[in-house]
Write a protein that holds these residues in place. Structure first.
Motif, mmCIF file in Angstrom:
data_model
loop_
_atom_site.group_PDB
_atom_site.id
_atom_site.type_symbol
_atom_site.label_atom_id
_atom_site.label_comp_id
_atom_site.label_asym_id
_atom_site.label_seq_id
_atom_site.Cartn_x
_atom_site.Cartn_y
_atom_site.Cartn_z
ATOM 1 N N ARG A 186 0.846 -1.188 0.000
ATOM 2 C CA ARG A 186 0.000 0.000 0.000
ATOM 3 C C ARG A 186 0.881 1.238 0.000
ATOM 4 N NH1 ARG A 186 -5.678 -0.305 2.030
ATOM 5 N NH2 ARG A 186 -6.269 -2.301 1.168
ATOM 6 N N LEU A 187 0.491 2.184 -0.803
ATOM 7 C CA LEU A 187 1.213 3.456 -0.866
ATOM 8 C C LEU A 187 0.277 4.524 -0.306
ATOM 9 C CD1 LEU A 187 3.502 5.308 -1.689
ATOM 10 C CD2 LEU A 187 2.627 5.264 -4.042
ATOM 11 N N ASN A 188 0.673 5.090 0.812
ATOM 12 C CA ASN A 188 -0.165 6.086 1.508
ATOM 13 C C ASN A 188 -1.592 5.572 1.709
ATOM 14 O OD1 ASN A 188 2.040 7.867 1.535
ATOM 15 N ND2 ASN A 188 1.532 8.555 -0.539
ATOM 16 N N GLY A 189 -1.674 4.276 2.033
ATOM 17 C CA GLY A 189 -2.967 3.683 2.379
ATOM 18 C C GLY A 189 -3.712 3.052 1.228
ATOM 19 N N THR A 190 -3.313 3.346 0.009
ATOM 20 C CA THR A 190 -4.041 2.834 -1.158
ATOM 21 C C THR A 190 -3.289 1.657 -1.768
ATOM 22 O OG1 THR A 190 -4.845 5.061 -1.596
ATOM 23 C CG2 THR A 190 -4.979 3.488 -3.411
ATOM 24 N N PRO A 191 -4.001 0.599 -2.149
ATOM 25 C CA PRO A 191 -3.310 -0.544 -2.759
ATOM 26 C C PRO A 191 -2.442 -0.102 -3.939
ATOM 27 C CG PRO A 191 -5.588 -1.107 -2.286
ATOM 28 C CD PRO A 191 -5.441 0.360 -2.004
ATOM 29 N N CYS A 192 -1.241 -0.656 -4.002
ATOM 30 C CA CYS A 192 -0.283 -0.261 -5.035
ATOM 31 C C CYS A 192 0.347 -1.529 -5.610
ATOM 32 C CB CYS A 192 0.776 0.661 -4.426
ATOM 33 S SG CYS A 192 2.022 1.200 -5.597
ATOM 34 N N PRO A 193 -0.345 -2.195 -6.516
ATOM 35 C CA PRO A 193 0.176 -3.453 -7.045
ATOM 36 C C PRO A 193 1.431 -3.289 -7.894
ATOM 37 C CG PRO A 193 -1.868 -2.826 -8.166
ATOM 38 C CD PRO A 193 -1.660 -1.845 -7.066
ATOM 39 N N ASP A 194 1.671 -2.107 -8.424
ATOM 40 C CA ASP A 194 2.829 -1.876 -9.291
ATOM 41 C C ASP A 194 3.993 -1.338 -8.461
ATOM 42 O OD1 ASP A 194 4.671 -1.260 -11.186
ATOM 43 O OD2 ASP A 194 3.459 0.279 -12.202
ATOM 44 N N GLN A 195 4.967 -2.191 -8.203
ATOM 45 C CA GLN A 195 6.092 -1.776 -7.366
ATOM 46 C C GLN A 195 7.064 -0.855 -8.091
ATOM 47 O OE1 GLN A 195 7.990 -4.581 -4.713
ATOM 48 N NE2 GLN A 195 6.251 -5.960 -4.833
ATOM 49 N N ASP A 196 6.819 -0.615 -9.366
ATOM 50 C CA ASP A 196 7.643 0.353 -10.102
ATOM 51 C C ASP A 196 7.072 1.773 -9.997
ATOM 52 O OD1 ASP A 196 9.580 -1.469 -10.963
ATOM 53 O OD2 ASP A 196 8.254 -2.167 -12.571
ATOM 54 N N THR A 197 6.035 1.914 -9.215
ATOM 55 C CA THR A 197 5.460 3.249 -8.995
ATOM 56 C C THR A 197 6.499 4.172 -8.357
ATOM 57 O OG1 THR A 197 3.274 2.283 -8.697
ATOM 58 C CG2 THR A 197 3.591 4.498 -7.819
ATOM 59 N N THR A 198 6.577 5.367 -8.859
ATOM 60 C CA THR A 198 7.557 6.340 -8.353
ATOM 61 C C THR A 198 7.035 7.024 -7.089
ATOM 62 O OG1 THR A 198 8.223 6.739 -10.632
ATOM 63 C CG2 THR A 198 8.948 8.343 -8.992
ATOM 64 N N LEU A 199 7.940 7.209 -6.147
ATOM 65 C CA LEU A 199 7.555 7.791 -4.854
ATOM 66 C C LEU A 199 7.842 9.284 -4.811
ATOM 67 C CD1 LEU A 199 9.059 5.046 -2.510
ATOM 68 C CD2 LEU A 199 6.646 5.390 -3.053
ATOM 69 N N ASN A 200 7.207 9.918 -3.856
ATOM 70 C CA ASN A 200 7.536 11.295 -3.495
ATOM 71 C C ASN A 200 8.099 11.285 -2.075
ATOM 72 O OD1 ASN A 200 6.424 12.648 -5.863
ATOM 73 N ND2 ASN A 200 4.434 11.997 -5.060
ATOM 74 N N ALA A 201 8.873 12.299 -1.784
ATOM 75 C CA ALA A 201 9.392 12.428 -0.414
ATOM 76 C C ALA A 201 8.227 12.468 0.561
ATOM 77 C CB ALA A 201 10.229 13.691 -0.295
ATOM 78 N N GLY A 202 8.379 11.749 1.671
ATOM 79 C CA GLY A 202 7.334 11.735 2.691
ATOM 80 C C GLY A 202 6.310 10.640 2.512
ATOM 81 N N ASP A 203 6.394 9.916 1.400
ATOM 82 C CA ASP A 203 5.432 8.840 1.183
ATOM 83 C C ASP A 203 5.604 7.725 2.212
ATOM 84 O OD1 ASP A 203 4.100 9.958 -0.931
ATOM 85 O OD2 ASP A 203 5.123 8.808 -2.489
ATOM 86 N N GLN A 204 4.515 6.982 2.402
ATOM 87 C CA GLN A 204 4.569 5.812 3.290
ATOM 88 C C GLN A 204 4.217 4.554 2.502
ATOM 89 O OE1 GLN A 204 1.354 4.452 5.932
ATOM 90 N NE2 GLN A 204 2.686 5.018 7.627
ATOM 91 N N VAL A 205 5.117 3.604 2.545
ATOM 92 C CA VAL A 205 4.867 2.305 1.917
ATOM 93 C C VAL A 205 4.537 1.322 3.034
ATOM 94 C CG1 VAL A 205 5.875 0.419 0.575
ATOM 95 C CG2 VAL A 205 6.446 2.796 0.021
#
Lengths: 72, 239
Positions: A44-63
């Motif tokens: 989950r990325l910031n609480g939302t399901p994130c099936p694609d682990q190639d998703t780019t992050l922003n500073a402060g994000d929570q995985v």
């Protein structure tokens, strides 16, 4: 002093802050955290399901690495 | 000293949150009376919900006593009967029991708690008993692991909410099991899960039944809680 930007990777029993670099992906953040994604885990990325682990992050994000649970 | 014991649970302490009379005998179904479902049912009884229906086809096994709301003396009894008796002793209410696995012909109540322990059962119950059947206004579905909890709440009439919920239903082969292949459960986690689920119900009641202006915000569709470290994430309303 300005703190270096970070992302946080969370799993049951562990919270790891990882230094953020521009273009960092979910997969890279998890690898840098030393935590391991097992079968039957969901990312989950910031609480939302994130099936694609190639998703780019922003500073402060929570995985968050959570289990696919079904008990009741 | 109280000379005559009351015969019904007194809701005075929670009337400002939940008033059984205002609920007007609306029906609530609890499907699955295991670790979480048995606790949900007891909490609903203590709220004073009189039109409570309990569904479970199983009998109490010895290993159930540690993490479900049953006593040693209940071993071998039908879960719904033992639970109804416990609720009756605690509240004076008499839940309706269904010692069977729910199937297509059943009409369910205004609120339905789905507390079964496989994804396949969740899918089947929704398809058979909730999809396109408009008696139910809120479904609250629970999932627990050892140290993780999920609670979903949605209106089965709203397609967007149903689709979002269905997207969370993975195959059972993809769900977490313990190393020995048997699901591990802890009663304390079940208690947290049940209370979150009942609070989700109370939010629905205050917002949609009472129309309480303090509860105008749409309740979360999904609550995910990790117990160690204590963290929660939520996803908001979809409609």
């Amino acid at each position: 002093m300005i703190d270096a930007p970070q992302v946080t990777v969370v799993q049951t029993g562990a919270v790891r802050d990882v230094d953020f670099v521009e273009g960092m992906t979910v997969k890279q953040a998890i690898a840098a955290s030393g935590l391991r994604v097992r079968d039957r885990n969901e990312i989950r990325l910031n609480g939302t399901p994130c099936p694609d682990q190639d998703t780019t992050l922003n500073a402060g994000d929570q995985v968050m690495i959570v289990g696919q649970i079904a008990g009741a | 000293m109280i000379e005559t014991l009351p015969t019904r649970v007194d809701p005075a302490r929670h009337l400002l949150i939940f008033n059984p009379e205002r609920f007007d005998n609306a029906r609530v179904d609890v499907i699955g009376c295991g670790a979480v479902g048995s606790r949900i049912a007891m909490e609903l009884g203590k709220l004073g919900i009189s039109n409570l229906h309990l569904w479970d086809g199983d009998v109490v096994a010895g290993h159930n006593v540690a993490n479900q709301l049953y006593a040693l003396a209940d071993i071998g009894r039908r879960k719904v009967e033992a639970l109804a008796e416990a609720i009756s002793a605690a509240t004076g209410l008499s839940p309706t029991v269904h010692c069977e696995h729910i199937e297509q012909s059943q009409i369910l109540g205004d609120a339905v708690f789905l507390a079964v322990d496989t994804m396949a059962a969740r899918k089947a119950i929704f398809k058979d008993c909730l999809h396109l059947k408009f008696t139910t206004k809120v479904v609250i579905e629970v999932r627990m692991g050892v140290e993780e909890v999920r609670v979903y709440g949605f209106n089965p009439r709203f397609r967007a909410e149903v689709l979002a919920w269905q997207e969370t239903l993975v195959d059972d082969e993809m769900t977490v099991e313990s190393a020995c292949g048997a699901r591990t459960t802890v009663g304390a986690t079940a208690g947290i899960t049940a209370c979150l689920a009942v609070h989700r119900f109370l939010q629905w009641y205050r917002r949609d039944i009472v129309r309480d202006p303090a509860y105008l915000e749409t309740p979360h569709f999904e609550q995910v809680m990790m117990l160690r470290p204590l963290m929660t994430t939520t996803r908001g309303a979809l409609t």
